[in-house]
Each structure stands twice: as structure tokens, then as C-alpha cells.
Write a protein that holds these residues in place. Structure first.
Motif, short mmCIF file in Angstrom:
data_model
loop_
_atom_site.label_atom_id
_atom_site.label_comp_id
_atom_site.label_asym_id
_atom_site.label_seq_id
_atom_site.Cartn_x
_atom_site.Cartn_y
_atom_site.Cartn_z
N LEU A 198 -11.22 -11.52 -3.94
CA LEU A 198 -12.63 -11.20 -3.87
C LEU A 198 -13.44 -12.49 -4.04
N GLY A 199 -14.61 -12.52 -3.43
CA GLY A 199 -15.55 -13.61 -3.66
C GLY A 199 -16.68 -13.08 -4.52
N LEU A 200 -16.88 -13.68 -5.69
CA LEU A 200 -17.93 -13.25 -6.60
C LEU A 200 -19.09 -14.24 -6.54
N VAL A 201 -20.28 -13.75 -6.24
CA VAL A 201 -21.45 -14.62 -6.16
C VAL A 201 -21.98 -14.85 -7.58
N ALA A 202 -22.12 -16.12 -7.93
CA ALA A 202 -22.67 -16.51 -9.24
C ALA A 202 -23.88 -17.40 -9.00
N ASP A 203 -24.88 -17.27 -9.88
CA ASP A 203 -26.08 -18.09 -9.75
C ASP A 203 -25.76 -19.57 -9.92
N ARG A 204 -24.83 -19.85 -10.81
CA ARG A 204 -24.43 -21.24 -11.08
C ARG A 204 -23.08 -21.21 -11.77
N VAL A 205 -22.20 -22.14 -11.43
CA VAL A 205 -20.93 -22.28 -12.14
C VAL A 205 -21.07 -23.49 -13.06
N PHE A 206 -20.70 -23.31 -14.34
CA PHE A 206 -20.88 -24.37 -15.31
C PHE A 206 -19.65 -25.25 -15.47
N GLU A 207 -18.55 -24.67 -15.98
CA GLU A 207 -17.41 -25.50 -16.37
C GLU A 207 -16.18 -24.65 -16.61
N VAL A 208 -15.06 -25.35 -16.77
CA VAL A 208 -13.86 -24.74 -17.32
C VAL A 208 -13.84 -25.11 -18.79
N THR A 209 -13.72 -24.11 -19.65
CA THR A 209 -13.76 -24.35 -21.08
C THR A 209 -12.70 -23.51 -21.78
N SER A 210 -12.35 -23.91 -22.99
CA SER A 210 -11.35 -23.18 -23.77
C SER A 210 -12.04 -22.38 -24.87
N PHE A 211 -11.55 -21.16 -25.09
CA PHE A 211 -11.99 -20.34 -26.21
C PHE A 211 -10.77 -20.01 -27.06
N ARG A 212 -10.93 -20.13 -28.36
CA ARG A 212 -9.85 -19.74 -29.28
C ARG A 212 -9.81 -18.22 -29.36
N SER A 213 -8.61 -17.67 -29.41
CA SER A 213 -8.46 -16.21 -29.44
C SER A 213 -9.17 -15.60 -30.65
N ASP A 214 -9.20 -16.31 -31.77
CA ASP A 214 -9.86 -15.75 -32.96
C ASP A 214 -11.38 -15.85 -32.89
N ALA A 215 -11.92 -16.51 -31.84
CA ALA A 215 -13.37 -16.61 -31.66
C ALA A 215 -13.89 -15.55 -30.70
N ILE A 216 -12.97 -14.81 -30.04
CA ILE A 216 -13.37 -13.79 -29.08
C ILE A 216 -13.54 -12.47 -29.82
N GLU A 217 -14.77 -11.95 -29.82
CA GLU A 217 -15.08 -10.70 -30.48
C GLU A 217 -15.04 -9.55 -29.47
N ALA A 218 -14.82 -8.33 -29.97
CA ALA A 218 -14.87 -7.16 -29.11
C ALA A 218 -16.29 -6.92 -28.65
N ALA A 219 -16.45 -6.13 -27.58
CA ALA A 219 -17.79 -5.76 -27.12
C ALA A 219 -18.50 -5.03 -28.25
N PRO A 220 -19.77 -5.36 -28.49
CA PRO A 220 -20.47 -4.74 -29.62
C PRO A 220 -20.71 -3.25 -29.41
N ASP A 221 -20.66 -2.49 -30.51
CA ASP A 221 -20.95 -1.06 -30.49
C ASP A 221 -22.42 -0.91 -30.86
N ILE A 222 -23.22 -0.40 -29.92
CA ILE A 222 -24.65 -0.26 -30.20
C ILE A 222 -25.04 1.19 -30.47
N GLY A 223 -24.05 2.06 -30.62
CA GLY A 223 -24.31 3.42 -31.02
C GLY A 223 -24.64 4.38 -29.90
N ILE A 224 -24.70 3.90 -28.66
CA ILE A 224 -24.93 4.78 -27.53
C ILE A 224 -23.93 4.43 -26.44
N ARG A 225 -23.76 5.35 -25.50
CA ARG A 225 -22.86 5.08 -24.38
C ARG A 225 -23.53 4.10 -23.43
N TRP A 226 -22.82 3.05 -23.07
CA TRP A 226 -23.33 2.10 -22.09
C TRP A 226 -22.13 1.52 -21.36
#
Length: 165
Positions: free
Chosen positions: A93-121
């Protein structure tokens, strides 16, 4: 004994004023934006087909797929060509992005789950959220985002190579 956090690499990009990321291993290449060949009667986020090294690749307006406003092409607009497995099939697939920034590393312990805001979204496409420089980077779960009946039909469009002109 604590286990050391692992690092994974991601390609970061913007949609509107938000920062998103996808795993670097799914990104085949990053291309300048060109208007794709229109396909009639496709979903609104399907912009058309683009020839990528002899293969017809569906081009997706990622902003529309995520429920945002339509992408407005600028000199910074790019197309991320990704290879993702959907329902056991490999799909490009080709995904259109407004701008591509960089390749970066994230530590696994820095990745949080999607926040629960109390409603379905519509958050099932979020693989995780990373805090960075006082802001957030949303890691997109491409398999969840592109699974579904409409995406299966895209696979049949994309599997045939384009004939040379």
C-alpha cells in the motif's frame, strides 16, 4: 533481575499537526507524491493506483482512513510504500503523509497502551503511544487499520502487475 528494555525502529511522519509512526521493517520506500491513477467507485480514502517498480500499488489517504480531513498536497507530501500482512496475505500500500520526519528508535518500556477515555472510540488502530519532547507519537497498528472487507477488495486490485505503457 530486571530485563533490559528492547528498542524498535519506527518511521515517524505527520498527519495534520499530529505525529504518527509505523515500524521501519514494513516500509519499503518513501516516494515523492504524484497523483495516482484514479479508480472509479472506490472508498473515499482510496486515491487510486501508483506504479511502483512495475507493481500497481493502491494509494491511501491516511488522514481520511483515520477520520481526519482530506490531505492537501504540499511540497512536503510523501508516500510511504509499505508491505503489510492482512488476513494472511501480503499487501503493498502507498500511505500519503503530510511530511516524513525520520527513522527513530523507541524503547519498549516507553511505549504506552492507547489511553482509555471512558467512551467507545476508534482506537483499535493504535498500537501504542510514546511521549516525546512534550508531545505524543501515535504508533499505528497497520494490520488492524487495514483489516476489513473494503481492504480485502484492495488486495485484488493490487496483486496484478501494471503493463508497461
Amino acid at each position: 533481575m530486571a530485563h533490559a528494555a528492547t528498542e524498535s525502529q519506527f518511521v515517524t511522519f505527520s498527519l495534520e499537526n499530529e505525529c504518527f509512526a509505523v515500524p521501519v521493517e514494513v516500509v519499503r520506500e518513501i516516494l515523492d507524491h504524484e497523483d495516482p491513477f484514479r479508480i472509479p467507485h472506490g472508498p473515499d480514502y482510496l486515491l487510486g493506483l501508483r506504479d511502483v517498480r512495475g507493481q500497481g500499488v493502491p494509494v491511501i489517504d491516511l488522514r481520511l482512513r483515520l477520520g481526519m480531513s482530506q490531505t492537501q498536497k504540499t511540497p512536503h507530501t510523501r508516500i510511504l510504500v509499505i508491505d503489510v500482512t492482512i488476513d494472511g496475505r501480503s499487501l503493498s500500500l502507498g500511505l500519503v503523509a503530510d511530511r516524513v520526519f525520520e527513522v527513530t528508535s523507541f524503547r519498549s518500556d516507553a511505549i504506552e497502551a492507547a489511553p482509555d477515555i471512558g467512551i467507545r472510540w476508534q482506537s483499535d488502530y493504535i498500537a501504542g503511544v510514546v511521549r516525546r519532547a512534550g508531545d505524543f507519537v501515535v504508533i499505528v497498528n497497520l494490520t488492524k487499520l487495514f483489516s476489513g472487507t473494503d481492504m480485502r477488495s484492495l488486495g485484488s486490485v493490487a496483486t496484478r502487475p501494471l503493463e508497461p505503457a
